[in-house]
Design an enzyme around this catalytic site. Sequence first.
Site, PDB file in Angstrom:
ATOM      1  N   LYS A 171      -3.236  -5.254  -8.064  1.00  0.00           N
ATOM      2  CA  LYS A 171      -2.095  -4.685  -7.333  1.00  0.00           C
ATOM      3  C   LYS A 171      -1.305  -5.811  -6.685  1.00  0.00           C
ATOM      4  O   LYS A 171      -1.872  -6.643  -5.980  1.00  0.00           O
ATOM      5  CB  LYS A 171      -2.574  -3.702  -6.262  1.00  0.00           C
TER       6      LYS A 171
ATOM      7  N   ASP B 252       2.965  -2.222  -5.950  1.00  0.00           N
ATOM      8  CA  ASP B 252       2.969  -1.317  -4.787  1.00  0.00           C
ATOM      9  C   ASP B 252       4.320  -1.430  -4.074  1.00  0.00           C
ATOM     10  O   ASP B 252       4.456  -2.037  -3.031  1.00  0.00           O
ATOM     11  CB  ASP B 252       1.810  -1.696  -3.856  1.00  0.00           C
TER      12      ASP B 252
ATOM     13  N   LYS C  38       6.243   0.942  -2.787  1.00  0.00           N
ATOM     14  CA  LYS C  38       6.441   1.859  -1.655  1.00  0.00           C
ATOM     15  C   LYS C  38       7.929   2.165  -1.444  1.00  0.00           C
ATOM     16  O   LYS C  38       8.498   1.989  -0.373  1.00  0.00           O
ATOM     17  CB  LYS C  38       5.816   1.295  -0.377  1.00  0.00           C
ATOM     18  N   LEU C  39       8.538   2.717  -2.489  1.00  0.00           N
ATOM     19  CA  LEU C  39       9.973   3.007  -2.439  1.00  0.00           C
ATOM     20  C   LEU C  39      10.267   4.141  -1.462  1.00  0.00           C
ATOM     21  O   LEU C  39       9.559   5.156  -1.437  1.00  0.00           O
ATOM     22  CB  LEU C  39      10.475   3.427  -3.823  1.00  0.00           C
TER      23      LEU C  39
ATOM     24  N   ASP D 270      14.273   5.374  -0.085  1.00  0.00           N
ATOM     25  CA  ASP D 270      15.668   5.003   0.157  1.00  0.00           C
ATOM     26  C   ASP D 270      16.513   6.204  -0.264  1.00  0.00           C
ATOM     27  O   ASP D 270      15.972   7.266  -0.609  1.00  0.00           O
ATOM     28  CB  ASP D 270      16.009   3.737  -0.659  1.00  0.00           C
TER      29      ASP D 270
ATOM     30  N   THR E  30      -3.432   4.898   4.735  1.00  0.00           N
ATOM     31  CA  THR E  30      -4.845   4.992   5.144  1.00  0.00           C
ATOM     32  C   THR E  30      -5.103   4.310   6.489  1.00  0.00           C
ATOM     33  O   THR E  30      -6.185   4.438   7.048  1.00  0.00           O
ATOM     34  CB  THR E  30      -5.762   4.381   4.062  1.00  0.00           C
TER      35      THR E  30
ATOM     36  N   ARG F  17     -14.173   0.466   1.772  1.00  0.00           N
ATOM     37  CA  ARG F  17     -15.012  -0.514   2.474  1.00  0.00           C
ATOM     38  C   ARG F  17     -16.469  -0.321   2.024  1.00  0.00           C
ATOM     39  O   ARG F  17     -16.991   0.796   2.115  1.00  0.00           O
ATOM     40  CB  ARG F  17     -14.946  -0.304   4.004  1.00  0.00           C
TER      41      ARG F  17
ATOM     42  N   GLN G 228      -7.668  -0.412   8.797  1.00  0.00           N
ATOM     43  CA  GLN G 228      -7.766   0.871   8.091  1.00  0.00           C
ATOM     44  C   GLN G 228      -8.519   1.885   8.954  1.00  0.00           C
ATOM     45  O   GLN G 228      -9.483   1.536   9.632  1.00  0.00           O
ATOM     46  CB  GLN G 228      -8.507   0.693   6.759  1.00  0.00           C
TER      47      GLN G 228
ATOM     48  N   GLY H 225      -8.885  -4.529  -1.457  1.00  0.00           N
ATOM     49  CA  GLY H 225      -8.278  -5.819  -1.122  1.00  0.00           C
ATOM     50  C   GLY H 225      -9.272  -6.752  -0.477  1.00  0.00           C
ATOM     51  O   GLY H 225     -10.058  -7.425  -1.147  1.00  0.00           O
ATOM     52  N   ARG H 226      -9.264  -6.747   0.867  1.00  0.00           N
ATOM     53  CA  ARG H 226     -10.005  -7.776   1.603  1.00  0.00           C
ATOM     54  C   ARG H 226     -11.498  -7.805   1.314  1.00  0.00           C
ATOM     55  O   ARG H 226     -12.112  -8.865   1.412  1.00  0.00           O
ATOM     56  CB  ARG H 226      -9.739  -7.599   3.107  1.00  0.00           C
TER      57      ARG H 226
HETATM   58  O1  C5P Z   1      -7.588  -5.066   2.245  1.00  0.00           O
HETATM   59  P1  C5P Z   1      -7.583  -3.582   1.972  1.00  0.00           P
HETATM   60  O2  C5P Z   1      -8.636  -3.152   0.961  1.00  0.00           O
HETATM   61  O3  C5P Z   1      -7.589  -2.752   3.236  1.00  0.00           O
HETATM   62  O4  C5P Z   1      -6.167  -3.346   1.258  1.00  0.00           O
HETATM   63  C1  C5P Z   1      -5.699  -2.072   0.901  1.00  0.00           C
HETATM   64  C2  C5P Z   1      -4.433  -2.201   0.099  1.00  0.00           C
HETATM   65  O5  C5P Z   1      -3.977  -0.900  -0.233  1.00  0.00           O
HETATM   66  C3  C5P Z   1      -3.284  -2.896   0.802  1.00  0.00           C
HETATM   67  O6  C5P Z   1      -2.603  -3.666  -0.195  1.00  0.00           O
HETATM   68  C4  C5P Z   1      -2.399  -1.784   1.296  1.00  0.00           C
HETATM   69  O7  C5P Z   1      -1.051  -2.131   1.308  1.00  0.00           O
HETATM   70  C5  C5P Z   1      -2.647  -0.696   0.253  1.00  0.00           C
HETATM   71  N1  C5P Z   1      -2.458   0.682   0.700  1.00  0.00           N
HETATM   72  C6  C5P Z   1      -3.183   1.258   1.744  1.00  0.00           C
HETATM   73  N2  C5P Z   1      -2.960   2.565   2.122  1.00  0.00           N
HETATM   74  C7  C5P Z   1      -2.071   3.310   1.447  1.00  0.00           C
HETATM   75  C8  C5P Z   1      -1.349   2.760   0.385  1.00  0.00           C
HETATM   76  C9  C5P Z   1      -1.589   1.442   0.023  1.00  0.00           C
HETATM   77  O8  C5P Z   1      -4.024   0.561   2.341  1.00  0.00           O
HETATM   78  N3  C5P Z   1      -1.910   4.592   1.756  1.00  0.00           N
END
Ligand code: C5P
Length: 252
Positions: free
Chosen positions: A52, A79, A81-82, A84, A135, A196, A205, A225-226
């Site tokens: 992503k 991602d 996230k549109l 507008d 989230t 997680r 989150q 992500g992290r």
């Molecule tokens: O690091 P982590 O796993 O928390 O990252 C979650 C990813 O998912 C981020 O890139 C965040 O922008 C994206 N995201 C989110 N919640 C949403 C939509 C996208 O955390 N509802």
Amino acid sequence: MAGPGAGLKVATPRPPADIDSRDRMIVALDRPTPEAAMEVVVRLGDVASFYKIGMELIYAGGLGLLERLVARGKKVFLDTKLLDIDNSVAGAVRSLADSGAVMATVHAYPAAMRAAVAAKPAGSDLALLGVTVLTSMDDADIAAAGYAGTVRDLVARRAADARAAGIDGIVASATEAAEIRRVVGPDLLIVTPGIRPAGAEAEDQKRVATPAAAIAAGADYLVVGRAITSSDDPAGAAENILHGIEAGLAAR
Ligand code: C5P
């Protein structure tokens, strides 16, 4: 054009039950530079097939990574996230349709989703996903943003709106996945961030789930992500997520 999204049939974009678990794991490349993001991709090697690209990277020149990832045989979720005016959302979707990305996001506001769906050319490999409620937000956060009711109410309403708009899938927390499936029916994709591993810090989150719980609740794809990119051993962390996906599939 048989692009990288050829495996994702847009009419029914849900993955087949027997896809490889690694194809259900979308690694969020939230890194400050394209070089730092590519370092993650190289370290992960064959452990990850789906990435992503989000805001941090897009605004740091990271859109160019899309082609590089596709050239390596990876799938890419932009991602975007549109949100507008309709004309601008439609223009963005037309620009994204041939980008090589297989997923892009639009906030789940009815007019924006309708504009996005109407603008997607027939035969495009791009799955449009509606973002219900981030989230990172809980009931207090949506109240502070001016919404009455709970996150669950708002997610269910936006999921119904997304289905009515003809969107391909939903982004939401795994904690709402089962309810969303009930609302949208069997055909829409459910993609869940806020993942997680057991015992990990939630950080910003608020509506989190383990990989196994998210898949068992009906998520089609996990965004991680992290938990991977901040690990000293990203490939080991990713393998751990894959084991969770397998455990969640076995529990379905
Ligand atoms: O690091 P982590 O796993 O928390 O990252 C979650 C990813 O998912 C981020 O890139 C965040 O922008 C994206 N995201 C989110 N919640 C949403 C939509 C996208 O955390 N509802």
